[in-house]
Design an enzyme around this catalytic site. Structure first.
Site, mmCIF file in Angstrom:
data_model
loop_
_atom_site.group_PDB
_atom_site.id
_atom_site.type_symbol
_atom_site.label_atom_id
_atom_site.label_comp_id
_atom_site.label_asym_id
_atom_site.label_seq_id
_atom_site.Cartn_x
_atom_site.Cartn_y
_atom_site.Cartn_z
ATOM 1 N N GLY A 47 28.482 38.730 39.519
ATOM 2 C CA GLY A 47 29.223 39.978 39.667
ATOM 3 C C GLY A 47 28.523 41.133 40.331
ATOM 4 N N GLY A 92 27.061 35.140 43.100
ATOM 5 C CA GLY A 92 27.784 34.652 44.278
ATOM 6 C C GLY A 92 27.597 35.617 45.429
ATOM 7 N N ARG A 93 28.395 36.682 45.399
ATOM 8 C CA ARG A 93 28.427 37.662 46.489
ATOM 9 C C ARG A 93 27.049 38.220 46.846
ATOM 10 N NH1 ARG A 93 33.135 40.887 47.220
ATOM 11 N NH2 ARG A 93 33.667 40.329 45.072
ATOM 12 N N ARG A 113 40.275 39.770 52.366
ATOM 13 C CA ARG A 113 39.822 40.817 51.441
ATOM 14 C C ARG A 113 40.453 42.193 51.679
ATOM 15 N NH1 ARG A 113 35.335 42.419 50.941
ATOM 16 N NH2 ARG A 113 35.363 42.682 48.693
ATOM 17 N N TYR A 161 42.364 43.170 48.448
ATOM 18 C CA TYR A 161 41.617 44.081 47.559
ATOM 19 C C TYR A 161 41.422 45.469 48.154
ATOM 20 C CZ TYR A 161 39.835 39.442 46.016
ATOM 21 O OH TYR A 161 39.693 38.149 45.604
ATOM 22 N N CYS A 207 52.242 38.631 61.408
ATOM 23 C CA CYS A 207 53.447 39.428 61.232
ATOM 24 C C CYS A 207 53.575 39.941 59.814
ATOM 25 C CB CYS A 207 54.660 38.621 61.672
ATOM 26 S SG CYS A 207 54.540 38.272 63.423
ATOM 27 N N GLU A 208 52.655 40.799 59.425
ATOM 28 C CA GLU A 208 52.641 41.480 58.132
ATOM 29 C C GLU A 208 51.920 42.801 58.376
ATOM 30 O OE1 GLU A 208 52.885 40.234 54.655
ATOM 31 O OE2 GLU A 208 53.286 38.128 55.071
ATOM 32 N N TYR A 239 33.590 35.300 49.886
ATOM 33 C CA TYR A 239 35.048 35.416 49.763
ATOM 34 C C TYR A 239 35.685 35.649 51.132
ATOM 35 C CZ TYR A 239 33.362 35.706 45.038
ATOM 36 O OH TYR A 239 32.693 35.419 43.874
HETATM 37 C C1 LIG Z 1 33.496 34.602 40.573
HETATM 38 C C2 LIG Z 1 32.566 34.260 39.461
HETATM 39 C C3 LIG Z 1 31.190 34.460 39.599
HETATM 40 C C4 LIG Z 1 30.565 35.074 40.828
HETATM 41 O O1 LIG Z 1 30.922 36.387 41.037
HETATM 42 P P1 LIG Z 1 30.179 37.223 42.179
HETATM 43 O O2 LIG Z 1 30.789 38.566 42.088
HETATM 44 O O3 LIG Z 1 30.441 36.561 43.470
HETATM 45 O O4 LIG Z 1 28.726 37.234 41.833
HETATM 46 C C5 LIG Z 1 30.365 34.061 38.566
HETATM 47 N N1 LIG Z 1 30.866 33.505 37.436
HETATM 48 C C6 LIG Z 1 32.180 33.309 37.257
HETATM 49 C C7 LIG Z 1 32.660 32.691 36.011
HETATM 50 C C8 LIG Z 1 33.074 33.683 38.255
HETATM 51 O O5 LIG Z 1 34.390 33.512 38.069
#
Ligand SMILES: *Cc1c(COP(=O)(O)O)cnc(C)c1O
Length: 419
Positions: A240, A277-278, A314, A318, A343-344, A372
């Site tokens: 996150g 992830g991100r 995105r 978002y 076309c949106e 993402y």
């Molecule tokens: C999406 C997700 C992550 C990764 O989130 P990031 O913001 O990309 O770091 C980690 N754990 C779970 C369970 C997720 O759903």
């Protein structure tokens, strides 16, 4: 820090001019930098160096490309997967089954069985019904599933509503108040081997305080469970951590996150697990595009590019911001609305934004598109599925081919009762 830099007035990925990739592979195309991915993987790990025992599981959903997974596996990262498909990718990339964590509220019986068969390291259970079902399946296979219980700490991560996951009304995890009772029940099930707790409150988190609160609550729960005699050896703190999407934006980085986690968990005596992830992939990728034409607008001209919301959703989904830069900026700027051909009206990347001046035929890049991005691409408007490239020093390789609309069409059938 990333390896997308201007050199002699031209944007490079490491030692490759991005315009060369745009010309040779065609646009739109995602480009990832190997050195940047490796750097981010190393920085995140080093930020957690004070912790005595950690496990890193890359969140595959942020960028599931096989080459990216292979690279991160080689950096010692396991995988956090949310479907059997993602698990198969992680295994295909050579990530050991032991290092895979399976998250998600909707794992099917078939997926649970497949993951048990593969021998994955940990299931993060998100409901009572899921735990009971997994126990049954494990027993029928003559095995035990290693599990953590995902808890919803009811904390507002202060991020976009669509990527907030830790509020009581969100679908994820079991409620904090019932977590101890559910952990107790699961600990008594023959097919489960309960070893810990898991939490993940959202994505693109730019304020560490909600995470700190959530982790404190998890620590309390862990102590309660241990006091009742239950085993808790693993604490999964999810992912996150946010990344800067605007040049110059200052956010808490891995160092501050690491310091916060090590303060909160100092007396936990557990293996701390992470699912980034991100923070690994976001700034490791760009989306290259070509300007199709510039069209007059009422407030500002429309710069119509050949990338669209099907390639990078995105902004439409978002309200996300992606910096746009010309690959060969002239130094002049313009105020523009950047839109794709779909076309949106939602197919809009930026409104009234000051950008490098571009005209038809010019190449540009959307920055911070490594997370993402390609993973959410689709073929809406019968467009091609966007390809992906990885750069390594002076060389590059196509790591996902463009899938042309003809290939999609070839999978469709007209039933004989329509002919
Ligand atoms: C999406 C997700 C992550 C990764 O989130 P990031 O913001 O990309 O770091 C980690 N754990 C779970 C369970 C997720 O759903």
């Amino acid at each position: 820090m990333d390896h997308f830099q201007l050199r002699n007035g031209e944007l490079y990925a490491e030692d490759v001019p991005l315009a060369r990739i745009a010309q040779e592979v065609g646009t739109p195309v995602y480009v990832y930098s190997r050195a940047t991915l490796e750097r981010h993987a190393r920085v995140f790990r080093e930020a957690l160096a004070q912790l005595p025992s950690i496990h890193l599981a890359f969140a595959v959903k942020s960028n599931p490309n096989l080459a990216v997974l292979r690279l991160l596996g080689a950096q010692g990262y396991g995988a956090d997967v949310v479907s059997e498909g993602e698990m198969r990718r992680a295994l295909a990339a050579g990530i050991p089954a032991q290092d895979i964590v399976f998250s998600g509220v909707g794992k099917t019986g078939k997926e649970l069985a497949a993951a048990l068969e593969a021998g994955i390291g940990q299931f993060n259970l998100e409901s009572e019904a899921e735990g009971r079902e997994l126990s049954q399946i494990a027993l029928s296979m003559g095995t035990r599933a290693v599990c953590a219980l995902r808890v919803n700490p009811n904390v507002d991560a202060k991020t976009h509503a669509k990527i907030s996951t830790g509020k009581a009304e969100n679908k994820f995890g079991v409620s904090y108040d019932r977590a101890a009772a559910i952990y107790a029940e699961f600990s008594g099930l023959e097919g489960l081997n309960m070893r810990g707790l898991a939490v993940h409150i959202g994505s693109q988190i730019t304020d560490l305080e909600p995470s700190r609160l959530a982790f404190m609550k998890m620590g309390e729960l862990m102590r309660d469970l241990r006091a009742q005699g239950f085993t808790v050896t693993h604490m999964d703190l999810g992912g996150g951590l946010g990344v800067p999407y605007k040049a110059g934006e200052q956010l808490p980085g891995p160092d501050e996150y690491g310091a916060m986690v090590s303060a909160v968990t100092a007396d936990w005596d557990a293996t701390i697990m992470f699912e980034p992830g991100r923070v690994i992939t976001g700034n490791s990728g760009v989306l290259l595009t070509q300007v199709i034409r510039v069209k007059e607008g009422v407030t500002a001209p429309f710069v119509v590019v050949d990338a669209a919301m099907n390639d990078l959703v995105r902004p439409a989904m978002y309200e996300a911001w992606h910096d746009f830069v010309a690959l060969k900026p002239s130094g002049e700027t313009m105020t523009a609305n950047i839109v794709g051909p779909i076309c949106e009206t939602g197919d809009t990347f930026a409104m009234g934004r000051i950008i490098d001046k571009v005209e038809a035929g010019d190449f540009g890049a959307f920055r911070t598109a490594g997370a993402y991005g390609a993973t959410m691409a689709n073929t809406y408007n019968s467009r091609a599925l966007v390809p992906e490239v990885m750069v390594d020093g002076e060389k590059y390789a196509v790591v996902a081919e463009r899938i042309e609309p003809e290939a999609i069409l070839a999978a469709e059938r007209v039933p004989d009762w329509l002919t």
